[in-house]
Design a protein around this motif. Sequence first.
Motif, PDB file in Angstrom:
ATOM      1  N   ARG A 151       0.591  -1.181   0.041  1.00 30.72           N
ATOM      2  CA  ARG A 151      -0.228  -0.112  -0.145  1.00 30.72           C
ATOM      3  C   ARG A 151       0.880   1.252  -0.017  1.00 30.72           C
ATOM      4  O   ARG A 151       0.450   2.346  -0.620  1.00 30.72           O
ATOM      5  N   SER A 152       2.123   1.230   0.675  1.00 30.31           N
ATOM      6  CA  SER A 152       2.807   2.299   0.980  1.00 30.31           C
ATOM      7  C   SER A 152       3.777   2.714  -0.444  1.00 30.31           C
ATOM      8  O   SER A 152       4.295   3.570  -0.703  1.00 30.31           O
ATOM      9  N   ASP A 153       4.241   1.492  -1.001  1.00 30.34           N
ATOM     10  CA  ASP A 153       5.228   1.374  -2.095  1.00 30.34           C
ATOM     11  C   ASP A 153       4.516   2.028  -3.341  1.00 30.34           C
ATOM     12  O   ASP A 153       3.951   1.347  -4.151  1.00 30.34           O
ATOM     13  N   ARG A 154       4.871   3.469  -3.784  1.00 34.27           N
ATOM     14  CA  ARG A 154       4.463   3.899  -4.796  1.00 34.27           C
ATOM     15  C   ARG A 154       4.720   3.406  -6.255  1.00 34.27           C
ATOM     16  O   ARG A 154       4.130   3.562  -7.199  1.00 34.27           O
ATOM     17  N   GLY A 155       5.769   2.440  -5.946  1.00 34.72           N
ATOM     18  CA  GLY A 155       6.400   1.954  -7.358  1.00 34.72           C
ATOM     19  C   GLY A 155       5.588   0.689  -7.616  1.00 34.72           C
ATOM     20  O   GLY A 155       5.854   0.244  -8.783  1.00 34.72           O
ATOM     21  N   GLN A 156       5.177   0.177  -6.754  1.00 34.25           N
ATOM     22  CA  GLN A 156       4.543  -1.307  -7.005  1.00 34.25           C
ATOM     23  C   GLN A 156       3.055  -1.598  -6.558  1.00 34.25           C
ATOM     24  O   GLN A 156       2.972  -2.551  -6.002  1.00 34.25           O
ATOM     25  N   ARG A 157       2.188  -0.587  -6.648  1.00 32.41           N
ATOM     26  CA  ARG A 157       0.836  -0.650  -6.184  1.00 32.41           C
ATOM     27  C   ARG A 157      -0.397  -1.222  -7.355  1.00 32.41           C
ATOM     28  O   ARG A 157      -1.100  -1.695  -6.826  1.00 32.41           O
ATOM     29  N   PHE A 158      -0.030  -0.820  -8.454  1.00 30.26           N
ATOM     30  CA  PHE A 158      -0.999  -1.408  -9.658  1.00 30.26           C
ATOM     31  C   PHE A 158      -2.314  -1.241  -8.939  1.00 30.26           C
ATOM     32  O   PHE A 158      -3.139  -2.174  -8.933  1.00 30.26           O
ATOM     33  N   MET A 159      -2.667  -0.196  -8.745  1.00 36.54           N
ATOM     34  CA  MET A 159      -4.126   0.421  -8.344  1.00 36.54           C
ATOM     35  C   MET A 159      -5.072   0.483  -9.791  1.00 36.54           C
ATOM     36  O   MET A 159      -5.520   1.717 -10.196  1.00 36.54           O
ATOM     37  N   SER A 160      -5.216  -0.587 -10.201  1.00 37.82           N
ATOM     38  CA  SER A 160      -6.305  -0.573 -11.426  1.00 37.82           C
ATOM     39  C   SER A 160      -7.788   0.138 -10.949  1.00 37.82           C
ATOM     40  O   SER A 160      -8.269   0.730 -12.098  1.00 37.82           O
ATOM     41  N   ASP A 161      -8.131  -0.008  -9.751  1.00 38.00           N
ATOM     42  CA  ASP A 161      -9.564   0.533  -9.660  1.00 38.00           C
ATOM     43  C   ASP A 161      -9.305   2.036  -9.473  1.00 38.00           C
ATOM     44  O   ASP A 161     -10.267   2.911 -10.356  1.00 38.00           O
ATOM     45  N   ALA A 162      -8.600   2.498  -9.173  1.00 34.43           N
ATOM     46  CA  ALA A 162      -8.253   4.098  -9.223  1.00 34.43           C
ATOM     47  C   ALA A 162      -8.014   4.571 -10.653  1.00 34.43           C
ATOM     48  O   ALA A 162      -8.411   5.574 -11.158  1.00 34.43           O
ATOM     49  N   HIS A 163      -7.055   3.565 -11.408  1.00 35.32           N
ATOM     50  CA  HIS A 163      -6.609   4.501 -12.825  1.00 35.32           C
ATOM     51  C   HIS A 163      -7.999   4.451 -13.608  1.00 35.32           C
ATOM     52  O   HIS A 163      -8.061   5.108 -14.441  1.00 35.32           O
ATOM     53  N   LEU A 191     -12.936  -5.259  -8.411  1.00 31.25           N
ATOM     54  CA  LEU A 191     -12.541  -4.044  -9.435  1.00 31.25           C
ATOM     55  C   LEU A 191     -13.830  -3.708 -10.551  1.00 31.25           C
ATOM     56  O   LEU A 191     -13.939  -2.601 -10.711  1.00 31.25           O
ATOM     57  N   TYR A 192     -14.818  -4.783 -10.646  1.00 35.14           N
ATOM     58  CA  TYR A 192     -15.907  -4.421 -11.414  1.00 35.14           C
ATOM     59  C   TYR A 192     -16.647  -3.499 -10.579  1.00 35.14           C
ATOM     60  O   TYR A 192     -17.451  -2.516 -11.146  1.00 35.14           O
ATOM     61  N   ARG A 193     -16.983  -3.764  -9.377  1.00 37.09           N
ATOM     62  CA  ARG A 193     -17.948  -2.849  -8.665  1.00 37.09           C
ATOM     63  C   ARG A 193     -17.322  -1.488  -8.354  1.00 37.09           C
ATOM     64  O   ARG A 193     -18.099  -0.593  -8.501  1.00 37.09           O
ATOM     65  N   SER A 194     -16.123  -1.389  -8.407  1.00 39.50           N
ATOM     66  CA  SER A 194     -15.410  -0.060  -8.193  1.00 39.50           C
ATOM     67  C   SER A 194     -15.701   0.903  -9.550  1.00 39.50           C
ATOM     68  O   SER A 194     -15.725   1.901  -9.457  1.00 39.50           O
ATOM     69  N   VAL A 195     -15.216   0.138 -10.571  1.00 37.94           N
ATOM     70  CA  VAL A 195     -15.380   0.786 -11.684  1.00 37.94           C
ATOM     71  C   VAL A 195     -16.822   1.235 -12.037  1.00 37.94           C
ATOM     72  O   VAL A 195     -17.222   2.336 -12.431  1.00 37.94           O
ATOM     73  N   LEU A 196     -17.637   0.208 -11.992  1.00 36.04           N
ATOM     74  CA  LEU A 196     -19.130   0.534 -12.037  1.00 36.04           C
ATOM     75  C   LEU A 196     -19.632   1.836 -11.197  1.00 36.04           C
ATOM     76  O   LEU A 196     -20.442   2.578 -11.501  1.00 36.04           O
TER      77      LEU A 196
END
Length: 240
Positions: A151-163, A191-196
Amino acid sequence: MLYCHGNSNSRAAEHRIQLYKFFQQMDFHTIAFDYRGYGDSTKIRPTENGVVEDSLVVYEWLRTTVDKGDRKPPIFVWGHSLGEAISSHLLGNLKELSTSVLERSTPLPLPNGLILEAPFNNLPDEVAKHPLSKLVTWLPYYESTFVAPFRSDRGQRFMSDAHLSRAPALPVLILHAKDDVIVPFVVGLKLYRSVLESRSEGGATIKLHAYDKSENLGHKWICHAKDLSDVIGDFVQCHQ
């Protein structure tokens, strides 16, 4: 179809070759590549920003190539597992990446659609829900030791929901098998629910197509799903 593969091996892995054969049967042209550190690409340590930059360069080349003529064929991006996180980061931030990395005065346009196979909403949740985590979840320091670093490593978070929340105009199709033990179905559903939810006030369609455990497709073999040609054909037809 621009294909962004998952974490293991290279673009030539057997399950990926089977997917390319499916693309061929669907009469799709296929572009597959290896990120830095994978296959026969440059042997340097991959980072999230680095592999996203690699996909950006390939996407720019593809757009430049197909947009030259009078007839511009539709472009779809397919991301599997880690590849879904890379493609989601790429397309959710395409405008900013076009200007900051490629130094383009005009941002690259979005593709016609994004297909996510076995996706996760973000890497911290994927780590928390991974089957191996069950061995240590009872530890009092489990969250702080095993999950919090992601959660804290900005280089390896891969936040698909946010993107993906930043790309409401991008049609998205999610494919996930309920017997997937590498990326559990629950994080694909998240992920589906977040994007929806991010598109509750308008935006392009997002669909989730789930496969029952009885089909034994697991993490890699949705390419063998009996209805895949219909599912993909309908999505492409609606958005080309």
